[in-house]
Design a protein around this motif. Structure first.
Motif, PDB file in Angstrom:
ATOM      1  N   TYR A  14      43.560  47.136  48.265  1.00 51.97           N
ATOM      2  CA  TYR A  14      43.685  47.682  46.910  1.00 51.97           C
ATOM      3  C   TYR A  14      44.935  48.551  46.790  1.00 51.97           C
ATOM      4  O   TYR A  14      45.724  48.388  45.857  1.00 51.97           O
ATOM      5  CB  TYR A  14      42.440  48.481  46.529  1.00 51.97           C
ATOM      6  CG  TYR A  14      42.471  48.968  45.106  1.00 51.97           C
ATOM      7  CD1 TYR A  14      42.051  48.140  44.076  1.00 51.97           C
ATOM      8  CD2 TYR A  14      42.934  50.235  44.783  1.00 51.97           C
ATOM      9  CE1 TYR A  14      42.091  48.572  42.763  1.00 51.97           C
ATOM     10  CE2 TYR A  14      42.980  50.671  43.481  1.00 51.97           C
ATOM     11  CZ  TYR A  14      42.555  49.832  42.469  1.00 51.97           C
ATOM     12  OH  TYR A  14      42.603  50.269  41.165  1.00 51.97           O
ATOM     13  N   GLN A  18      48.372  48.007  44.624  1.00 57.65           N
ATOM     14  CA  GLN A  18      48.758  49.073  43.711  1.00 57.65           C
ATOM     15  C   GLN A  18      50.198  49.512  43.953  1.00 57.65           C
ATOM     16  O   GLN A  18      50.958  49.728  43.006  1.00 57.65           O
ATOM     17  CB  GLN A  18      47.808  50.252  43.878  1.00 57.65           C
ATOM     18  CG  GLN A  18      47.992  51.362  42.878  1.00 57.65           C
ATOM     19  CD  GLN A  18      46.964  52.464  43.086  1.00 57.65           C
ATOM     20  OE1 GLN A  18      46.431  52.631  44.171  1.00 57.65           O
ATOM     21  NE2 GLN A  18      46.695  53.202  42.038  1.00 57.65           N
ATOM     22  N   ASN A  36      37.677  45.472  41.801  1.00 59.67           N
ATOM     23  CA  ASN A  36      38.666  45.888  40.802  1.00 59.67           C
ATOM     24  C   ASN A  36      40.095  45.517  41.177  1.00 59.67           C
ATOM     25  O   ASN A  36      41.040  46.208  40.803  1.00 59.67           O
ATOM     26  CB  ASN A  36      38.571  47.383  40.520  1.00 59.67           C
ATOM     27  CG  ASN A  36      37.259  47.766  39.896  1.00 59.67           C
ATOM     28  OD1 ASN A  36      36.646  46.980  39.191  1.00 59.67           O
ATOM     29  ND2 ASN A  36      36.799  48.966  40.163  1.00 59.67           N
ATOM     30  N   PHE A  37      40.278  44.428  41.911  1.00 59.78           N
ATOM     31  CA  PHE A  37      41.624  43.974  42.236  1.00 59.78           C
ATOM     32  C   PHE A  37      42.351  43.492  40.987  1.00 59.78           C
ATOM     33  O   PHE A  37      43.565  43.452  40.944  1.00 59.78           O
ATOM     34  CB  PHE A  37      41.586  42.846  43.267  1.00 59.78           C
ATOM     35  CG  PHE A  37      41.155  43.276  44.630  1.00 59.78           C
ATOM     36  CD1 PHE A  37      41.463  44.524  45.130  1.00 59.78           C
ATOM     37  CD2 PHE A  37      40.438  42.418  45.434  1.00 59.78           C
ATOM     38  CE1 PHE A  37      41.060  44.922  46.391  1.00 59.78           C
ATOM     39  CE2 PHE A  37      40.030  42.794  46.700  1.00 59.78           C
ATOM     40  CZ  PHE A  37      40.343  44.051  47.180  1.00 59.78           C
TER      41      PHE A  37
END
Length: 63
Positions: A14, A18, A36-37
């Protein structure tokens, strides 16, 4: 395709997406959604290559 693959730890994926260290990932859509990728992945392709092994068990009493 002009890419170089590398192994990244699941716990660092992640933050790698980001920060731009990792450009993409190859995983099932369920993981992309639950982890939540999708916040940092612009495009998603579904090549239909993932197999989901399911077993159908039927007892002789039901037949």
């Amino acid at each position: 395709m002009g890419c170089n693959s590398t192994t990244t730890a699941w716990s660092e994926l992640y933050s790698g997406l980001q920060l731009g260290v990792v450009d993409g990932l190859d995983h099932v859509p369920t993981s992309v959604r639950t982890m939540n990728f999708y916040d940092h992945v612009k495009y998603m392709a579904e090549p239909k290559i993932f197999a989901s092994p399911m077993y159908l068990v039927i007892f002789k009493a039901f037949v």
